[in-house]
Design a protein around this motif. Structure first.
Motif, mmCIF file in Angstrom:
data_model
loop_
_atom_site.group_PDB
_atom_site.id
_atom_site.type_symbol
_atom_site.label_atom_id
_atom_site.label_comp_id
_atom_site.label_asym_id
_atom_site.label_seq_id
_atom_site.Cartn_x
_atom_site.Cartn_y
_atom_site.Cartn_z
ATOM 1 N N ASN A 1 45.598 32.822 49.052
ATOM 2 C CA ASN A 1 44.181 32.523 49.072
ATOM 3 C C ASN A 1 43.356 33.751 48.736
ATOM 4 N N TYR A 2 42.243 33.541 48.053
ATOM 5 C CA TYR A 2 41.388 34.662 47.689
ATOM 6 C C TYR A 2 39.975 34.173 47.404
ATOM 7 N N THR A 3 39.015 35.086 47.418
ATOM 8 C CA THR A 3 37.650 34.797 47.012
ATOM 9 C C THR A 3 37.182 35.904 46.078
ATOM 10 N N ILE A 4 36.155 35.601 45.295
ATOM 11 C CA ILE A 4 35.555 36.579 44.406
ATOM 12 C C ILE A 4 34.060 36.607 44.664
ATOM 13 N N SER A 5 33.497 37.800 44.778
ATOM 14 C CA SER A 5 32.049 37.951 44.919
ATOM 15 C C SER A 5 31.536 38.943 43.895
ATOM 16 N N THR B 1 38.758 39.456 47.430
ATOM 17 C CA THR B 1 39.275 39.561 48.797
ATOM 18 C C THR B 1 40.415 38.553 48.924
ATOM 19 N N ALA B 2 41.627 39.042 49.137
ATOM 20 C CA ALA B 2 42.801 38.176 49.141
ATOM 21 C C ALA B 2 43.547 38.258 50.464
ATOM 22 N N SER C 1 47.542 36.798 38.123
ATOM 23 C CA SER C 1 47.152 36.271 36.822
ATOM 24 C C SER C 1 45.745 36.761 36.536
ATOM 25 N N GLU C 2 45.257 36.492 35.343
ATOM 26 C CA GLU C 2 43.955 37.014 34.950
ATOM 27 C C GLU C 2 42.963 35.879 34.741
ATOM 28 N N MET C 3 41.793 36.011 35.358
ATOM 29 C CA MET C 3 40.717 35.050 35.189
ATOM 30 C C MET C 3 39.583 35.714 34.425
ATOM 31 N N ASN C 4 38.865 34.945 33.633
ATOM 32 C CA ASN C 4 37.690 35.453 32.942
ATOM 33 C C ASN C 4 36.448 34.948 33.659
ATOM 34 N N ILE C 5 35.704 35.873 34.241
ATOM 35 C CA ILE C 5 34.530 35.526 35.035
ATOM 36 C C ILE C 5 33.276 35.673 34.177
ATOM 37 N N PRO D 1 45.566 36.869 42.765
ATOM 38 C CA PRO D 1 46.919 36.468 43.133
ATOM 39 C C PRO D 1 47.273 35.105 42.553
ATOM 40 N N VAL D 2 48.512 34.969 42.066
ATOM 41 C CA VAL D 2 48.981 33.690 41.553
ATOM 42 C C VAL D 2 49.117 32.693 42.693
#
Length: 320
Positions: A303-307, A317-318, A83-87, A299-300
């Motif tokens: 687990n993941y992180t965003i930096s 990083t998923a 899916s898409e997130m807006n950061i 990922p829908v």
């Protein structure tokens, strides 16, 4: 024996009923999960999507998953399972992989999850001051590293000299300070001598730390011979926490944090970097910064992180 004829009408009705049931169940599932605002942390510990209830007291470093439809590229390619997130732009300077240099327009901020080291440390190292704080994840990794250092060498002679603010007073063994210390992700190490505290030079038995720190998520931020990449002369006593997966990749490829962020830019959602660490598979990819709001595919499920890298993009990083 008479032959049994398959009635096409019944087959079609059965197929339509099955499809309708699946669509209906999926709609109910989506409506159910829509009641929750799934959250992820900008790097740090991996967090599951679509399973975390909304936390109204979430720290500033948390971002919300808007539960959008499957991500679609500009060329019309749909990324199933994403899916898409807006950061927001404010998150560009947040995360384990952010590079901070003196004079940066976006100043670093301390990790949202900080601990007083004196409250959680083990007996295998010392503190210059009891008011020293460190990112909680980094603190846990430091404890493990110092415990294993003691097991390997029989020594407990390291001193955690500085973290968020480099100590450079008149009585200090160090005179250098770094902008990135404000992130709460760095440690400055010294060695406890017989009568005074000494500079850590990475030699003798103490060299175990620089040789093994990547196993605990730390890297020597400014290694020897890398000044052209980092902008700083060698500094073996200044370590940066980036997480064990990234530290392992950096060590394997002999990359500084600056070089690693540049290297990651060739890995996108369409062609991610895949690796296995401690038996767990990971997928890592870069998304270019796009101003006030950057769409990032995540990922829908899983687990993941965003930096942010504090320059021009975000790294996902998923776990796979």
């Amino acid at each position: 024996m008479s032959k049994k004829h398959i009635r096409k009408g019944r087959v079609f009705m059965l197929f339509a009923l099955t499809v309708g049931t699946i669509v209906g169940a999926d709609t109910i599932r989506r409506d159910f999960f829509a009641e929750y605002d799934s959250s992820i942390i900008v790097d740090g510990s991996f967090m599951a999507t679509q399973t975390t209830p909304q936390n109204n007291n979430a720290p500033a470093t948390m971002l919300n998953n808007n539960g959008s439809a499957p991500a679609q590229s500009a060329s019309g390619i749909t990324y199933l399972g994403y899916s898409e997130m807006n950061i927001p732009a404010s998150k560009l300077s947040s995360g384990l992989l952010a590079v901070y240099k003196t004079g940066d327009a976006m100043a670093p901020v301390c990790s949202a999850d900080m601990s007083f080291v004196s409250d959680v440390k083990n007996e295998f190292y010392h503190l210059r001051s009891n008011d020293i704080q460190l990112d909680t994840q980094a603190c846990e990794a430091l404890n493990r590293m110092m415990s294993d250092y003691n097991n390997a060498t029989g020594l407990s002679n390291f001193v955690l000299y500085s973290t968020t603010q480099a100590y450079t007073g008149e009585d200090s063994v160090y005179t250098r300070s770094f902008a990135e210390s404000a992130s709460g992700l760095t440690v400055d190490l010294a060695v406890k001598g017989s009568s005074r505290v000494l500079e850590y030079d990475g030699c003798d038995k103490e060299a175990w730390i620089t040789e093994n720190c990547a196993n605990y998520g730390f890297v020597v931020r400014y290694p020897q011979g890398c000044q052209s990449a980092t902008g700083e002369a060698e500094c073996v006593w200044h370590l940066r926490y980036v997480g064990d997966v990234h530290a392992s990749i950096m060590k394997q490829n002999n990359l500084t944090l600056d070089e690693y962020n540049s290297w990651l830019k060739k890995y996108t959602i369409a062609s991610p970097y895949r690796t296995t660490f401690n038996g767990v598979s990971y997928e890592i990819y870069y998304t270019a910064y796009m101003g006030d709001s950057t769409p990032v595919r995540v990922p829908v499920s899983g687990n993941y992180t965003i930096s942010g890298n504090n320059t021009d993009g975000f790294v996902v990083t998923a776990l796979k």
